[in-house]
Write a protein that holds these residues in place. Structure first.
Motif, short mmCIF file in Angstrom:
data_model
loop_
_atom_site.label_atom_id
_atom_site.label_comp_id
_atom_site.label_asym_id
_atom_site.label_seq_id
_atom_site.Cartn_x
_atom_site.Cartn_y
_atom_site.Cartn_z
N THR A 1 1.09 -1.58 -0.22
CA THR A 1 0.22 -0.02 0.18
C THR A 1 1.20 1.41 0.60
OG1 THR A 1 -0.20 0.08 2.24
CG2 THR A 1 -1.76 -1.14 1.67
N PRO A 2 0.41 2.56 -0.23
CA PRO A 2 1.07 3.39 -0.56
C PRO A 2 1.79 3.66 0.94
CG PRO A 2 -0.93 3.59 -2.23
CD PRO A 2 -0.98 2.56 -1.47
N ALA A 3 2.46 4.81 1.70
CA ALA A 3 2.63 5.36 1.96
C ALA A 3 1.96 6.61 2.46
CB ALA A 3 4.21 5.06 2.65
N ARG A 4 1.17 6.41 3.22
CA ARG A 4 0.47 7.64 3.01
C ARG A 4 -0.53 7.94 4.50
NH1 ARG A 4 -2.69 5.32 -0.88
NH2 ARG A 4 -4.31 3.88 -0.20
N PRO A 5 -0.74 8.93 5.26
CA PRO A 5 -1.92 8.95 6.50
C PRO A 5 -2.56 8.39 6.04
CG PRO A 5 -0.65 10.81 6.51
CD PRO A 5 -1.12 10.15 5.01
N GLY A 6 -3.23 7.45 7.14
CA GLY A 6 -4.90 6.14 6.56
C GLY A 6 -4.64 5.47 7.91
N PRO A 7 -5.50 4.81 8.06
CA PRO A 7 -5.56 3.96 9.16
C PRO A 7 -4.20 2.92 9.32
CG PRO A 7 -7.51 3.25 7.10
CD PRO A 7 -6.26 4.05 6.59
N PRO A 8 -4.04 2.40 10.59
CA PRO A 8 -2.92 1.80 10.95
C PRO A 8 -3.11 0.64 10.51
CG PRO A 8 -4.84 2.64 12.76
CD PRO A 8 -5.22 2.98 11.51
N HIS A 9 -1.58 0.13 10.09
CA HIS A 9 -0.97 -0.62 9.34
C HIS A 9 -0.47 -1.25 10.07
CE1 HIS A 9 -1.23 2.61 6.13
NE2 HIS A 9 -1.23 1.74 5.10
N ALA A 10 -0.78 -3.53 9.49
CA ALA A 10 0.36 -4.57 10.34
C ALA A 10 1.42 -3.46 10.91
CB ALA A 10 -0.48 -5.60 9.85
N VAL A 11 2.30 -3.37 9.23
CA VAL A 11 3.68 -3.27 9.30
C VAL A 11 4.17 -1.83 9.14
CG1 VAL A 11 6.01 -4.03 8.96
CG2 VAL A 11 4.39 -5.44 9.29
N THR A 12 4.55 -1.17 9.65
CA THR A 12 4.93 0.24 9.56
C THR A 12 6.33 0.49 9.71
OG1 THR A 12 2.68 1.61 10.49
CG2 THR A 12 5.44 2.69 9.90
N VAL A 13 7.41 1.07 8.30
CA VAL A 13 8.52 0.77 8.35
C VAL A 13 8.86 2.10 8.96
CG1 VAL A 13 10.35 0.47 7.29
CG2 VAL A 13 8.47 -0.95 7.37
N VAL A 14 9.21 2.68 10.26
CA VAL A 14 9.86 3.93 10.38
C VAL A 14 11.81 4.13 9.88
CG1 VAL A 14 9.84 5.46 12.26
CG2 VAL A 14 8.80 4.40 12.19
N GLY A 15 11.99 5.61 9.41
CA GLY A 15 12.94 5.20 9.53
C GLY A 15 13.66 6.40 10.48
N ILE A 16 15.19 6.10 10.72
CA ILE A 16 15.32 7.40 11.65
C ILE A 16 17.59 7.46 11.13
CG2 ILE A 16 16.20 5.17 13.23
CD1 ILE A 16 15.21 6.97 15.22
N GLY A 17 17.32 8.89 11.69
CA GLY A 17 18.99 8.99 11.26
C GLY A 17 20.05 8.98 12.25
N ALA A 18 20.56 9.69 12.51
CA ALA A 18 21.84 9.17 13.31
C ALA A 18 21.40 10.96 14.89
CB ALA A 18 22.96 9.77 13.07
N ASP A 19 20.46 11.96 14.51
CA ASP A 19 19.98 11.74 15.01
C ASP A 19 18.79 12.01 16.35
OD1 ASP A 19 18.07 11.94 12.99
OD2 ASP A 19 18.16 14.05 12.79
N GLY A 20 18.43 10.05 16.12
CA GLY A 20 17.70 9.63 17.19
C GLY A 20 16.31 10.22 16.71
N TRP A 21 15.23 9.94 18.03
CA TRP A 21 14.73 10.25 18.30
C TRP A 21 14.29 12.07 18.06
CZ3 TRP A 21 10.41 7.63 19.23
CH2 TRP A 21 8.70 8.53 19.61
N GLU A 22 14.93 12.84 18.52
CA GLU A 22 14.59 14.33 18.74
C GLU A 22 15.02 14.03 16.94
OE1 GLU A 22 14.36 16.68 20.58
OE2 GLU A 22 14.91 14.52 21.77
N GLY A 23 15.29 13.62 15.67
CA GLY A 23 14.86 14.47 14.34
C GLY A 23 13.95 13.58 13.90
#
Length: 420
Positions: free
Chosen positions: A2-24
């Motif tokens: 499914t396209p990565a866009r706001p909508g209903p909850p998905h079973a699997v969400t992939v979150v990109g994170i950088g060296a700036d961690g939670w703050e970024g």
């Protein structure tokens, strides 16, 4: 997927994170991580999350790719958030997850490549990107061309030194290098520019989270390797069993490699056809079959040196070993044509639309190609090359042995000229 866009909850969400961690992270990514019942990622990435992310934390096992289906199945029915470095769909875990998950929601973060290009003032479309994460450093050799810019994704802190050593070995010691560490984070650092020739004495290993920037400069006496088939014969280690440069270029032209295709190279010799097939595009694959173990080892060395360490070398005799190989998109027969059943086995293995090219210099094999041309059509040509050589105080032509080449594409119906 499914396209990565706001909508209903998905079973699997992939979150990109950088060296700036939670703050970024933006709000949508933080919400996904807070709401997840299961959090999967590398140990370094999981350690970046605060205690308010209360889901069960699971570190990726090694090797990672085979574990993906089992982990998703084990937590089916729960809300899963998977952490990935930067943009998950750019040299990340996103591809593997897209192949396995029924519903996938991707929340990307700027990739290290984007950060590096921004810091260096380089235009992304003009850069070659090579990843060495879980891959051999020899892959860099395939993209070494004078004046080109490379961004090399490092496996760890030792990668910059390995890249510098490869550049020196391949005649690119004057290339300019910088290492960019912890991009986007509080510990971000870029090393001073130096050359691959000067690298060992001035740059000990630094941070393992790094990317190597290279501006390619070929040494004046280094062998020039172009971007099209027909590399100099001197680029290969060989014992005389080598498809020579001009015939090799004509052969690759007849084979017509396209991205993602697989070649069978039968009677590999020095591996030149398979190697140059793979150099045409990073996604091109090849299997070379060579019955002589010494030559098979030589093919592996040539593939490594010329930047295609992924070439699969099968030591064995065709057609016996062909049944074990994945179906080809194209077949080149450079040796063993007189072995009973070989040419027919290669033809039978081809799908409709597949191509077969066979070369020979002997009358016995030429007779087989003439018969195959009569049965299947295609194109039968004689390739003759002569080189200028000294003749006393003058210059004359020395003729190489002419090569008979049969090239054909398999179709549902016989091609014009078949059964003539």
């Amino acid at each position: 997927m499914t396209p990565a866009r706001p909508g209903p909850p998905h079973a699997v969400t992939v979150v990109g994170i950088g060296a700036d961690g939670w703050e970024g992270l933006p709000g949508t990514s933080r919400t996904a991580l807070r709401d997840a019942e299961v959090l999967i990622g590398g140990l370094r990435q999981l350690d970046l999350l605060p205690s308010e992310c209360m889901g069960e934390r699971i570190a990726w096992p090694s090797p990672l790719r085979p574990a993906v289906p089992g982990l998703l199945a084990a937590h089916a029915g729960r809300t899963i958030a998977i952490l990935a470095s930067g943009d998950p769909m750019y040299y990340g875990i996103g591809r593997a997850l897209a192949e396995e998950a029924d519903a996938l929601h991707v929340l990307p973060h700027p990739s290290s490549v984007s950060y590096a290009a921004a810091r260096l003032g380089w235009c992304l479309k003009d850069i070659e990107v090579v990843t060495l994460v879980g891959r051999p450093v020899a892959r860099v050799a395939a993209v070494l061309h004078h004046g080109r810019r490379l961004l090399v994704l490092s496996a760890d802190a030792t990668t910059p030194g390995e890249v510098a050593a490869l550049l020196r070995d391949r005649g690119f010691g004057p290339s300019r290098m910088r290492v960019l560490e912890q991009l986007g984070g509080a510990k971000e650092r870029t090393t001073d520019e130096t050359t691959a020739d000067d690298w060992p004495g001035t740059h000990p290993p630094g941070d393992p989270l790094d990317i190597v920037a290279v501006e390619c400069r070929r040494a004046p006496d280094a062998l020039r390797l172009g971007a099209v088939p027909g590399l100099p014969d001197g680029a290969y280690e060989h014992d005389g069993q080598l498809t020579k440069r001009h015939v090799r270029a004509a052969t690759l032209g007849a084979l017509g490699p396209e991205p993602g295709e697989l070649l069978w190279d039968i009677g590999g010799g020095s591996g030149s056809i398979a190697i140059e097939w793979m150099r045409t595009h990073p996604s091109c694959r090849a299997v070379t079959v060579e019955r002589d173990s010494v030559r098979a080892e030589r093919i592996t060395r040539n593939a490594d040196r010329l930047g295609v360490p992924g070439l699969r070398v099968v030591t064995g005799a065709a057609p016996a070993v062909l049944a074990e190989l994945p179906p080809p998109d194209a077949v080149f027969v450079g040796g063993g044509l007189t072995v009973p059943g070989l040419l027919d086995a290669c033809w039978d293995a081809l799908p409709v639309g597949g191509r077969l090219v066979a070369n020979t210099v002997t009358l016995e094999s030429e007779a087989l190609l003439v018969d195959a041309y009569r049965r299947h059509g295609g194109e039968l040509v004689k390739l003759a090359v002569a080189h200028a050589v000294p003749v006393g105080g003058f210059t004359g032509w020395r003729q190489a042995m002419p090569v008979t080449q049969w090239a054909v594409q398999k179709t549902l119906n016989p091609l014009p000229g078949a059964d003539r």
